[in-house]
Design a protein around this motif. Structure first.
Motif, short mmCIF file in Angstrom:
data_model
loop_
_atom_site.label_atom_id
_atom_site.label_comp_id
_atom_site.label_asym_id
_atom_site.label_seq_id
_atom_site.Cartn_x
_atom_site.Cartn_y
_atom_site.Cartn_z
N ILE A 4 0.55 3.16 6.03
CA ILE A 4 0.16 4.92 4.92
C ILE A 4 -1.28 4.15 4.30
O ILE A 4 -0.79 2.80 3.20
N LYS A 5 -2.05 4.49 3.71
CA LYS A 5 -2.97 4.20 3.10
C LYS A 5 -3.15 5.38 1.74
O LYS A 5 -3.08 6.83 2.05
N MET A 6 -3.05 5.57 0.60
CA MET A 6 -2.85 6.41 -0.86
C MET A 6 -3.61 6.38 -1.77
O MET A 6 -3.76 4.93 -1.87
N ALA A 7 -4.67 7.47 -2.52
CA ALA A 7 -5.42 7.31 -2.75
C ALA A 7 -4.41 8.06 -3.80
O ALA A 7 -4.29 9.27 -4.20
N VAL A 8 -4.80 7.54 -5.64
CA VAL A 8 -4.06 8.45 -6.53
C VAL A 8 -5.40 8.77 -7.45
O VAL A 8 -5.92 7.91 -8.05
N VAL A 9 -5.63 10.30 -7.83
CA VAL A 9 -6.61 10.74 -8.87
C VAL A 9 -5.54 11.08 -10.28
O VAL A 9 -5.09 11.49 -10.40
N ALA A 10 -6.80 10.38 -11.18
CA ALA A 10 -6.21 10.52 -12.37
C ALA A 10 -5.13 9.00 -12.46
O ALA A 10 -3.84 9.37 -13.41
N ALA A 11 -5.34 8.16 -11.98
CA ALA A 11 -4.52 6.86 -11.73
C ALA A 11 -4.09 5.82 -12.97
O ALA A 11 -2.84 5.19 -13.00
N ASN A 12 -4.80 6.04 -14.30
CA ASN A 12 -4.84 5.51 -15.30
C ASN A 12 -4.44 6.32 -15.70
O ASN A 12 -3.63 6.53 -17.05
N ALA A 21 2.41 2.69 -9.75
CA ALA A 21 3.20 1.77 -9.72
C ALA A 21 4.34 1.75 -8.69
O ALA A 21 4.86 1.04 -7.29
N GLU A 22 4.65 3.38 -8.24
CA GLU A 22 6.02 3.35 -7.16
C GLU A 22 5.34 2.74 -5.96
O GLU A 22 6.42 2.59 -5.34
N TYR A 189 10.53 10.96 -10.70
CA TYR A 189 9.54 11.75 -10.14
C TYR A 189 8.69 11.32 -9.74
O TYR A 189 8.41 11.27 -8.28
N ALA A 190 7.95 9.87 -10.08
CA ALA A 190 7.10 9.10 -8.45
C ALA A 190 8.44 8.79 -7.91
O ALA A 190 7.51 8.58 -6.77
N ILE A 191 9.29 8.45 -7.54
CA ILE A 191 9.79 8.30 -6.25
C ILE A 191 10.41 9.19 -5.63
O ILE A 191 9.75 9.27 -4.49
N GLY A 192 10.10 11.42 -6.09
CA GLY A 192 10.18 11.73 -5.20
C GLY A 192 9.24 12.51 -4.52
O GLY A 192 9.01 12.61 -3.42
N LEU A 193 7.62 11.93 -5.07
CA LEU A 193 6.98 11.87 -5.31
C LEU A 193 6.37 10.50 -3.90
O LEU A 193 5.47 11.23 -2.90
N VAL A 194 6.37 9.37 -3.91
CA VAL A 194 6.25 8.83 -2.46
C VAL A 194 7.03 9.29 -1.80
O VAL A 194 6.74 9.28 -0.53
N ASP A 195 8.52 9.89 -1.92
CA ASP A 195 9.22 9.63 -0.33
C ASP A 195 8.07 10.73 -0.24
O ASP A 195 8.63 10.89 1.47
N GLU A 196 7.62 11.98 0.33
CA GLU A 196 7.18 12.81 0.23
C GLU A 196 6.01 12.39 0.36
O GLU A 196 5.66 12.63 1.93
N ALA A 197 5.22 12.10 0.49
CA ALA A 197 3.93 11.29 0.87
C ALA A 197 4.46 10.27 2.60
O ALA A 197 3.05 10.47 2.76
N LEU A 198 5.67 9.81 2.58
CA LEU A 198 5.81 8.96 3.20
C LEU A 198 6.15 9.85 4.53
O LEU A 198 6.35 9.34 5.89
N SER A 199 7.23 11.44 3.90
CA SER A 199 7.76 11.75 5.15
C SER A 199 7.25 12.92 5.43
O SER A 199 6.35 13.11 6.19
#
Length: 212
Positions: A4-12, A21-22, A189-199
């Motif tokens: 998977i390739k992810m981009a994060v807006v407002a990553a700072n 980080a997650e 929260y980041a864990i859950g969001l990344v899980d959703e990104a993967l699934s």
């Protein structure tokens, strides 16, 4: 590396940095989309204002995470403008859009007529933000041309809370854990969001995450 390739807006930002980080720790290839260069664990950086992003900038990512947030009263309409822009550039594009949402729009009744922000004890200082984010979600629900998922946190969203490694996945309705609490750290929260990104299991849906 995950495929998977992810981009994060407002990553700072506070939420964005936790998500970056997650994701990196989970082996995801991440591009930080920021207005200013800043040290980040992301493997790639795109320095560009959110409102200047184009379809060409984002169409090659599997997931685009929108962690944009503004809290000053005069800038609150930017939440709606930013979602409009991102959904426009992702229209009929395969890239999924995951949005760091708010808790004020969670429903407090089974008929989905009352929201948390309508409660008598909802903090008055948080009402303007909750209202605009609720309106933004309603506009988002009209976009069947974009593969979006809106991710609400618990009522108490703890920027500096610990990473416990655990969370509960919930839906449209306000809920609490076994302790009667509705809270979650940015890290969990980041864990859950990344899980959703993967699934990718909740396209065209709002989900919510609370801490155990």
């Amino acid at each position: 590396m995950s495929a998977i390739k992810m981009a994060v807006v407002a990553a700072n930002g506070r939420a964005g940095s936790k998500i970056v980080a997650e994701a990196v720790n989970r082996g995801i290839e991440v591009t930080a989309i920021v207005r200013h260069q800043k040290e980040s664990p992301a493997q790639h950086t795109l320095i560009k204002d959110l409102f200047e992003l184009t379809t060409e900038d984002v169409q090659d990512f599997d997931v685009l995470v929108d962690a944009f947030g503004t809290f000053t009263l005069e800038n609150l309409p930017e939440h709606m403008v930013s979602i409009k822009h991102l959904t426009d550039i992702l229209s009929h594009v395969s890239t999924r859009l995951l949005i760091v949402g708010g808790a004020g729009s969670l429903y407090t009744d089974k008929d989905h007529r009352q929201q948390l922000k309508d409660s008598a004890d909802f903090p008055k200082e948080a009402l303007p933000l909750a209202r605009i984010m609720s309106q933004t979600l309603e506009q988002l629900r009209l976009r069947d041309d974009v593969r979006w998922t809106y991710v609400s946190p618990a009522a108490n969203f703890l920027a500096d809370g610990p990473r416990t490694g655990h969370y509960l996945l919930r839906g449209e309705e306000y809920s609490t854990n076994s302790k009667g609490e509705s809270s979650i750290s940015y890290a969990d929260y980041a864990i859950g969001l990344v899980d959703e990104a993967l699934s990718g299991e909740h396209i065209h849906q709002r989900i919510s995450l609370i801490g155990q």
